[in-house]
Design a protein around this motif. Structure first.
Motif, short mmCIF file in Angstrom:
data_model
loop_
_atom_site.label_atom_id
_atom_site.label_comp_id
_atom_site.label_asym_id
_atom_site.label_seq_id
_atom_site.Cartn_x
_atom_site.Cartn_y
_atom_site.Cartn_z
N SER A 1 8.35 -5.87 -2.54
CA SER A 1 7.83 -4.71 -1.80
C SER A 1 8.77 -4.24 -0.71
O SER A 1 8.43 -3.32 0.04
CB SER A 1 6.47 -5.07 -1.18
OG SER A 1 6.58 -6.20 -0.33
N ARG A 2 9.95 -4.84 -0.61
CA ARG A 2 10.93 -4.38 0.38
C ARG A 2 11.39 -2.96 0.05
O ARG A 2 11.25 -2.51 -1.08
CB ARG A 2 12.11 -5.34 0.43
CG ARG A 2 11.78 -6.66 1.13
CD ARG A 2 12.94 -7.63 1.12
NE ARG A 2 12.61 -8.84 1.87
CZ ARG A 2 13.40 -9.91 1.98
NH1 ARG A 2 14.57 -9.92 1.34
NH2 ARG A 2 13.03 -10.95 2.69
N PRO A 3 11.93 -2.25 1.04
CA PRO A 3 12.19 -0.81 0.86
C PRO A 3 13.05 -0.44 -0.33
O PRO A 3 12.78 0.57 -1.00
CB PRO A 3 12.86 -0.42 2.18
CG PRO A 3 12.27 -1.35 3.18
CD PRO A 3 12.14 -2.66 2.46
N ILE A 4 14.09 -1.20 -0.65
CA ILE A 4 14.96 -0.81 -1.76
C ILE A 4 14.31 -1.07 -3.12
O ILE A 4 14.19 -0.14 -3.93
CB ILE A 4 16.34 -1.48 -1.66
CG1 ILE A 4 17.06 -1.06 -0.38
CG2 ILE A 4 17.21 -1.12 -2.88
CD1 ILE A 4 18.39 -1.74 -0.15
N PRO A 5 13.87 -2.30 -3.42
CA PRO A 5 13.27 -2.50 -4.75
C PRO A 5 11.97 -1.72 -4.96
O PRO A 5 11.62 -1.40 -6.11
CB PRO A 5 13.02 -4.01 -4.81
CG PRO A 5 13.03 -4.47 -3.40
CD PRO A 5 13.99 -3.57 -2.68
N SER A 6 11.27 -1.38 -3.87
CA SER A 6 10.04 -0.60 -4.02
C SER A 6 10.29 0.90 -4.05
O SER A 6 9.35 1.68 -4.21
CB SER A 6 9.07 -0.93 -2.88
OG SER A 6 9.60 -0.52 -1.63
N ASP B 1 0.81 -1.20 0.00
CA ASP B 1 0.00 0.00 0.00
C ASP B 1 0.85 1.25 0.00
O ASP B 1 2.07 1.21 -0.03
CB ASP B 1 -0.98 -0.01 1.18
CG ASP B 1 -0.29 -0.04 2.53
OD1 ASP B 1 0.85 0.46 2.62
OD2 ASP B 1 -0.89 -0.55 3.49
N ALA B 2 0.18 2.39 0.04
CA ALA B 2 0.87 3.68 -0.05
C ALA B 2 1.80 3.92 1.12
O ALA B 2 2.71 4.74 1.04
CB ALA B 2 -0.16 4.80 -0.14
N ASN B 3 1.59 3.20 2.23
CA ASN B 3 2.45 3.36 3.39
C ASN B 3 3.71 2.52 3.30
O ASN B 3 4.52 2.53 4.22
CB ASN B 3 1.68 3.00 4.67
CG ASN B 3 0.56 3.99 4.95
OD1 ASN B 3 0.72 5.18 4.75
ND2 ASN B 3 -0.58 3.47 5.39
N GLY B 4 3.87 1.77 2.24
CA GLY B 4 5.08 0.98 2.05
C GLY B 4 5.08 -0.34 2.76
O GLY B 4 6.15 -0.92 3.00
N THR B 5 3.92 -0.86 3.13
CA THR B 5 3.84 -2.13 3.84
C THR B 5 4.55 -3.23 3.06
O THR B 5 4.39 -3.35 1.85
CB THR B 5 2.37 -2.54 4.07
OG1 THR B 5 1.73 -1.51 4.83
CG2 THR B 5 2.28 -3.85 4.81
N VAL B 6 5.33 -4.04 3.76
CA VAL B 6 6.07 -5.13 3.13
C VAL B 6 5.18 -6.36 3.09
O VAL B 6 4.50 -6.69 4.07
CB VAL B 6 7.37 -5.43 3.90
CG1 VAL B 6 8.12 -6.58 3.27
CG2 VAL B 6 8.24 -4.18 3.93
N ALA B 7 5.19 -7.07 1.96
CA ALA B 7 4.24 -8.15 1.73
C ALA B 7 4.34 -9.27 2.75
O ALA B 7 3.32 -9.83 3.16
CB ALA B 7 4.44 -8.72 0.32
N ASN C 1 1.58 -4.86 12.38
CA ASN C 1 2.78 -4.89 13.22
C ASN C 1 3.09 -3.49 13.74
O ASN C 1 2.58 -2.48 13.23
CB ASN C 1 3.98 -5.45 12.45
CG ASN C 1 4.37 -4.58 11.27
OD1 ASN C 1 4.99 -3.54 11.43
ND2 ASN C 1 3.98 -5.00 10.06
N TRP C 2 3.93 -3.41 14.76
CA TRP C 2 4.14 -2.13 15.46
C TRP C 2 4.78 -1.07 14.57
O TRP C 2 4.53 0.12 14.73
CB TRP C 2 4.97 -2.35 16.72
CG TRP C 2 6.44 -2.55 16.49
CD1 TRP C 2 7.08 -3.72 16.27
CD2 TRP C 2 7.44 -1.53 16.46
NE1 TRP C 2 8.43 -3.51 16.09
CE2 TRP C 2 8.68 -2.17 16.20
CE3 TRP C 2 7.42 -0.15 16.61
CZ2 TRP C 2 9.88 -1.47 16.10
CZ3 TRP C 2 8.62 0.55 16.51
CH2 TRP C 2 9.83 -0.11 16.26
N VAL C 3 5.60 -1.48 13.61
CA VAL C 3 6.23 -0.51 12.71
C VAL C 3 5.16 0.19 11.86
O VAL C 3 5.15 1.41 11.73
CB VAL C 3 7.28 -1.19 11.81
CG1 VAL C 3 7.78 -0.21 10.75
CG2 VAL C 3 8.44 -1.72 12.64
N ASP C 4 4.25 -0.60 11.30
CA ASP C 4 3.19 -0.03 10.46
C ASP C 4 2.23 0.84 11.27
O ASP C 4 1.69 1.82 10.75
CB ASP C 4 2.40 -1.14 9.78
CG ASP C 4 3.22 -1.91 8.75
OD1 ASP C 4 4.31 -1.43 8.40
OD2 ASP C 4 2.77 -2.99 8.33
#
Length: 231
Positions: free
Chosen positions: A121-126, A21-27, A33-36
């Protein structure tokens, strides 16, 4: 028109895409989870690089440390106050070094991750962070861990520095062997050796046996994990 309202999850399933999603959630992180939910937005990509949204990996790195402290204490007449700091330092260090290792893994695997449904969907490839930003984050985590390591005795400091070798090599293992789990086992169970030395000042057979037992454990759980990427 069919009259059906298709959910984002169903749409992604039909197209083969991974929810992100737009918040960058990892698949492959569990929802809610607490980070999200709780982390400031600007920190989330970095915490996701460190897998802070999936703490099980920290426990897998930390448990051999705890086992080793207990084993060393039982062999030298019982726990001492220094062991409390060893446990605290190991806890903080396991969180940071697991984070640094995962960040390094994502840097080296960024092109592979972009082509795998579970990891694209991880931070670098996304595109949530750049490779340079991720590298800086890995260095920061490593330096804080090193500061903790410097409070241990000299043999433990040396052993901790040596551990950087397996950590650096592991992400490349899948490129030259069918058994990268062995390299993960070498890195993830290093605390069994390090914390014994931090308590006793030298290495001996009991922590070596514990180390290889931990490696067998890692081979088991990481082989299961690897099957998730078969498709």
């Amino acid at each position: 028109m069919s009259g059906k309202t298709e959910t984002p999850e169903a749409a992604n399933a039909s197209t083969g895409e991974t929810p992100n999603d737009a918040n960058g959630t990892v698949a492959d992180a569990y929802r809610g989870n607490w980070v999200d939910r709780l982390a400031p937005a600007w920190t989330r990509p970095y915490l996701r690089l460190s897998r802070a949204d999936r703490p099980i990996g920290t426990w897998l790195l930390l448990l051999p440390c705890y086992w080793s402290i207990a084993l060393a204490a039982s062999s030298t007449g019982g726990f001492i106050w220094w062991d409390l700091w060893l446990a605290i330092g190991a806890s903080i260090g396991a969180f940071l070094m697991r984070g640094a290792g995962c960040t390094w893994n994502d840097i080296t695997d960024r092109d592979i991750d972009a082509g795998v449904a579970r990891t694209r969907s991880r931070p670098i490839p996304s595109g949530q962070v750049s490779t340079k930003q991720a590298l800086a984050w890995a260095v920061i985590q490593s330096l804080i861990s090193f500061a903790i390591l410097l409070t241990f005795n000299t043999p433990a400091i040396i052993l901790g520095i040596v551990s950087l070798g397996p950590v650096a090599i592991y992400p490349f293992a899948k490129r030259f062997t069918w058994w990268p789990q062995i390299f993960l086992g070498i890195a993830f169970n290093w605390g069994a050796l390090l914390l014994w030395v931090a308590h006793t000042g030298s290495l001996s057979w009991p922590p070596v046996v514990l180390y290889f037992a931990g490696m067998a454990w890692t081979l088991f759980y990481d082989t299961i994990y690897a099957h998730q990427d078969k498709e």
